[in-house]
Enzyme design. Structure first.
Site, short mmCIF file in Angstrom:
data_model
loop_
_atom_site.label_atom_id
_atom_site.label_comp_id
_atom_site.label_asym_id
_atom_site.label_seq_id
_atom_site.Cartn_x
_atom_site.Cartn_y
_atom_site.Cartn_z
N LYS A 22 0.85 -1.21 0.00
CA LYS A 22 0.00 0.00 0.00
C LYS A 22 0.87 1.25 0.00
CE LYS A 22 -1.72 1.58 4.02
NZ LYS A 22 -1.40 2.99 4.32
N ASN A 23 1.87 1.28 0.88
CA ASN A 23 2.65 2.52 1.04
C ASN A 23 3.66 2.74 -0.07
OD1 ASN A 23 1.11 3.02 3.22
ND2 ASN A 23 2.67 2.49 4.75
N ARG A 101 -4.15 11.01 4.05
CA ARG A 101 -3.04 11.95 4.17
C ARG A 101 -2.03 11.79 3.05
NH1 ARG A 101 -1.83 14.03 8.04
NH2 ARG A 101 0.39 13.75 7.62
N CYS A 125 -4.49 12.83 12.30
CA CYS A 125 -5.29 11.60 12.23
C CYS A 125 -5.21 10.96 13.61
CB CYS A 125 -4.77 10.67 11.14
SG CYS A 125 -3.29 9.81 11.61
N ARG A 130 0.85 14.71 12.80
CA ARG A 130 1.42 14.39 11.48
C ARG A 130 1.51 15.62 10.57
NH1 ARG A 130 -1.02 8.87 9.40
NH2 ARG A 130 0.91 8.91 8.14
N PRO A 131 2.28 16.64 11.00
CA PRO A 131 2.45 17.82 10.16
C PRO A 131 3.24 17.50 8.88
CG PRO A 131 3.97 17.87 12.01
CD PRO A 131 3.07 16.68 12.23
N VAL A 132 3.24 18.44 7.95
CA VAL A 132 4.03 18.27 6.73
C VAL A 132 5.03 19.41 6.57
CG1 VAL A 132 2.32 16.89 5.48
CG2 VAL A 132 2.20 19.40 5.38
N ASP A 133 5.39 20.03 7.72
CA ASP A 133 6.30 21.18 7.69
C ASP A 133 7.64 20.87 7.02
OD1 ASP A 133 6.49 19.49 10.04
OD2 ASP A 133 8.05 20.84 10.75
N LEU A 134 8.12 19.64 7.20
CA LEU A 134 9.44 19.29 6.62
C LEU A 134 9.35 19.20 5.09
CD1 LEU A 134 10.59 16.60 9.23
CD2 LEU A 134 11.06 19.07 9.20
N ASP A 315 4.55 0.57 11.96
CA ASP A 315 3.31 -0.02 11.42
C ASP A 315 3.12 -1.46 11.85
OD1 ASP A 315 3.44 1.74 8.21
OD2 ASP A 315 2.94 2.38 10.23
N ILE A 337 7.90 6.90 16.92
CA ILE A 337 7.61 7.62 15.68
C ILE A 337 6.37 8.51 15.82
CG2 ILE A 337 7.14 7.42 13.20
CD1 ILE A 337 9.89 6.32 13.94
N ARG A 407 -8.80 -0.08 4.45
CA ARG A 407 -7.90 0.89 3.81
C ARG A 407 -6.56 0.25 3.48
NH1 ARG A 407 -7.33 6.54 6.67
NH2 ARG A 407 -5.94 6.62 4.88
C1 EPZ Z 1 4.44 6.94 6.21
O1 EPZ Z 1 3.71 8.01 6.77
C2 EPZ Z 1 3.47 5.77 6.12
N1 EPZ Z 1 2.35 6.13 5.25
C3 EPZ Z 1 2.95 5.42 7.52
O2 EPZ Z 1 2.12 4.26 7.40
C4 EPZ Z 1 4.15 5.06 8.40
O3 EPZ Z 1 3.70 4.79 9.71
C5 EPZ Z 1 5.14 6.24 8.42
O4 EPZ Z 1 5.53 6.57 7.06
C6 EPZ Z 1 6.40 5.93 9.22
O5 EPZ Z 1 7.03 4.82 8.68
C7 EPZ Z 1 2.52 6.07 3.91
O6 EPZ Z 1 3.59 5.76 3.41
C8 EPZ Z 1 1.33 6.43 3.07
P1 EPZ Z 1 6.65 10.27 8.26
P2 EPZ Z 1 4.35 9.51 6.75
O7 EPZ Z 1 6.64 11.52 7.45
O8 EPZ Z 1 5.15 9.71 5.52
C9 EPZ Z 1 6.76 13.55 11.72
C10 EPZ Z 1 0.19 2.95 7.72
O9 EPZ Z 1 -0.29 2.44 8.73
N2 EPZ Z 1 6.78 14.53 10.62
O10 EPZ Z 1 7.82 9.35 8.14
O11 EPZ Z 1 3.27 10.47 7.06
C11 EPZ Z 1 5.44 12.81 11.79
O12 EPZ Z 1 4.50 13.55 12.56
C12 EPZ Z 1 0.73 4.37 7.76
O13 EPZ Z 1 0.32 2.38 6.61
C13 EPZ Z 1 6.89 15.88 10.92
O14 EPZ Z 1 6.97 16.26 12.08
O15 EPZ Z 1 5.33 9.43 8.01
C14 EPZ Z 1 5.82 11.51 12.46
O16 EPZ Z 1 5.84 11.71 13.87
C15 EPZ Z 1 0.51 5.02 9.13
N3 EPZ Z 1 6.91 16.79 9.90
C16 EPZ Z 1 7.24 11.27 11.96
O17 EPZ Z 1 7.71 12.53 11.47
C17 EPZ Z 1 6.83 16.40 8.58
O18 EPZ Z 1 6.87 17.26 7.68
C18 EPZ Z 1 7.33 10.26 10.81
O19 EPZ Z 1 6.45 10.70 9.80
C19 EPZ Z 1 6.72 15.02 8.30
C20 EPZ Z 1 6.71 14.10 9.33
#
Ligand code: EPZ
Length: 432
Positions: A22-23, A101, A125, A130-134, A315, A337, A407
């Site tokens: 999926k991911n 997301r 969620c 889960r911000p996207v600031d980075l 996950d 995480i 999902r």
């Molecule tokens: C991906 O989410 C996966 N989703 C998630 O799987 C998975 O848990 C996660 O990576 C970690 O491995 C998909 O690939 C669609 P991150 P993503 O950016 O990209 C923080 C599932 O169950 N962060 O690596 O959103 C964030 O809040 C889902 O299949 C910021 O602070 O994860 C988190 O605490 C759930 N700012 C950490 O980093 C940002 O701009 C990791 O997030 C981005 C992230």
């Protein structure tokens, strides 16, 4: 809303086919926006999130054709042709983004291809803010002008994005994917340091290379991209889903069964395999995938800490907690995480699990048998952990709100029933 009823206590025996990840699919699909030619993805899983992503891409103007079909138990998966010949709309609307997301992954490709994008800010969620600031800071480093207005990310760039040296202060899977896609069409070289190393990121990189991108360091924490003028179409097969694999491996372990998981690979999930072996589960590669056997085994507790790949995946945390709830001895599970990924705990406790949460850690003391109960799914991975607990519990378990499950897991009850589980889905009332 649908519910799933399970009568626990039957050791699983047989074969479970594993689908495409999926991911991986959720980042491979928006990659089609980077070219006017056709990107064909095979081994595509049949999931609600994939449909949501297809709907999002369709409103951007992407033409799609599905061909082939997953023969029951086959590993062919479905093949989806995606053609973004002309992008007619660069807005990703709230009503689609709020549902998933991963929609934010159209941001990089739209900016790279069209020089503009307007993407609804994905809300938080259940598992965290889960911000996207980075993602946004990195795109600004590449020359994008980004403002937040009325809940939307408004991004634009004059001409092409510029290559930059991006250092992520923390590992972000989605951030790495967004920047990697944007960088393929940027002017000059982009270096992504502290990049996510998840297999789904490597899968995206390999697909982009097949489309003509120039990427070095795939699979490492530093990706080096030389931007090109344009990408072309490709045919690419989605990597097997390591989290689906791990989830069914736990199903075999928690029921003390013996199952072969086909169409998947051990090398995608060494950290999960190590934990299962530490707990006393037999895990071995086969010609078609992985055999997981816990017949007559004493499952013992072990400590787990979630980390970015190649560490233990977040996950898989809820699934392993269900297993540890039935193990002998105690386990400490630490979630590093996400800030709120223990919502399965109160539901597991309704089934007799003994769990104490202290901040980011949960102490699990195994019990000989869980007992069936009515439980509520709260998020994707929590819902599958409740299914796993129900497979091992004494008596009947009913898992409500299984739309979360759909999902990320294809035909769960069919795959488990084919191995002897007493499990069925039934229509719940809309009100629940
Ligand atoms: C991906 O989410 C996966 N989703 C998630 O799987 C998975 O848990 C996660 O990576 C970690 O491995 C998909 O690939 C669609 P991150 P993503 O950016 O990209 C923080 C599932 O169950 N962060 O690596 O959103 C964030 O809040 C889902 O299949 C910021 O602070 O994860 C988190 O605490 C759930 N700012 C950490 O980093 C940002 O701009 C990791 O997030 C981005 C992230």
């Amino acid at each position: 809303m649908d519910r799933i009823r399970i009568l626990g206590g039957t050791p699983l025996k047989g074969i479970i086919p594993i689908g495409g990840a999926k991911n991986a699919a959720l980042t491979l699909m928006p990659a089609c926006l980077l070219t006017a030619e056709t990107l064909t993805l095979s081994n595509l899983p049949h999931l609600v999130d994939i449909t949501t992503m297809a709907n999002l891409l369709a409103q951007h103007g992407v033409g799609m054709a599905m061909n082939g079909d997953a023969a029951l138990g086959g590993h062919t998966g479905r093949a989806l042709e995606l053609t973004a010949a002309e992008i007619v709309n660069t807005t990703a609307p709230y009503d689609l983004v709020r549902r998933m997301r991963a929609s934010v992954l159209v941001l990089g490709p739209l900016l790279a291809r069209c020089g503009q994008a307007r993407v609804s800010l994905p809300g938080g969620c259940a598992i965290g803010t889960r911000p996207v600031d980075l993602h946004l800071k990195a795109l600004e480093q590449m020359g994008a002008r980004i403002t937040l207005e009325e809940g939307y990310i408004a991004a634009e760039v004059n001409g092409r994005l510029k290559g930059a040296h991006i250092i992520f202060p923390q590992v972000t899977v989605g951030g790495t994917e967004n920047i990697l896609m944007a960088a393929t069409l940027a002017e000059g070289e982009t270096v992504i340091a502290n990049a996510a190393r998840e297999p789904e990121v490597a899968d995206l990189a390999h697909c982009l290379v097949a489309m003509g991108a120039r990427i070095e360091g795939i699979g490492t924490g530093t990706l080096r991209v030389q931007g090109v003028e344009a990408l072309h179409g490709a045919l690419y097969s989605v990597v097997p889903d390591r989290i689906e694999t791990g989830s069914y491996a736990v199903a075999a372990a928690i029921t003390r069964g013996d199952v072969e998981l086909t169409g998947t690979r051990i090398d995608l999930m060494e950290s999960v395999i190590k934990i299962l072996r530490d707990c006393g589960v037999l895990v071995e590669p086969t010609a078609r995938g992985i055999r997981v056997c816990a017949e007559g085994a004493e499952i013992v507790g072990t400590d787990i800490m979630t980390e970015p790949y190649p560490g233990f995946p977040t996950d898989m945390q809820a699934q392993l907690m269900a297993l540890m709830a039935t193990a002998s001895g105690a386990s400490m599970i630490t979630e590093t995480i996400f800030e709120n990924r223990f919502m399965h705990v109160p539901e597991l406790m309704r089934m007799g699990a003994k769990i104490n949460v202290h901040g980011a850690s949960a102490i699990v003391r195994g019990v000989p048998r869980l007992s069936g109960a009515q439980v509520m799914a709260t998020d994707l991975r929590a819902s599958v952990s409740l299914i796993l607990a129900g497979l091992a519990a004494e008596g009947e378990t009913v898992v409500n709100r299984v739309y979360h499950l759909d999902r990320g897991y294809e035909r769960v009850e069919e795959k488990l029933a084919a191995c002897g589980a007493r499990i069925e889905r039934f229509k719940g009332d809309a009100a629940e």
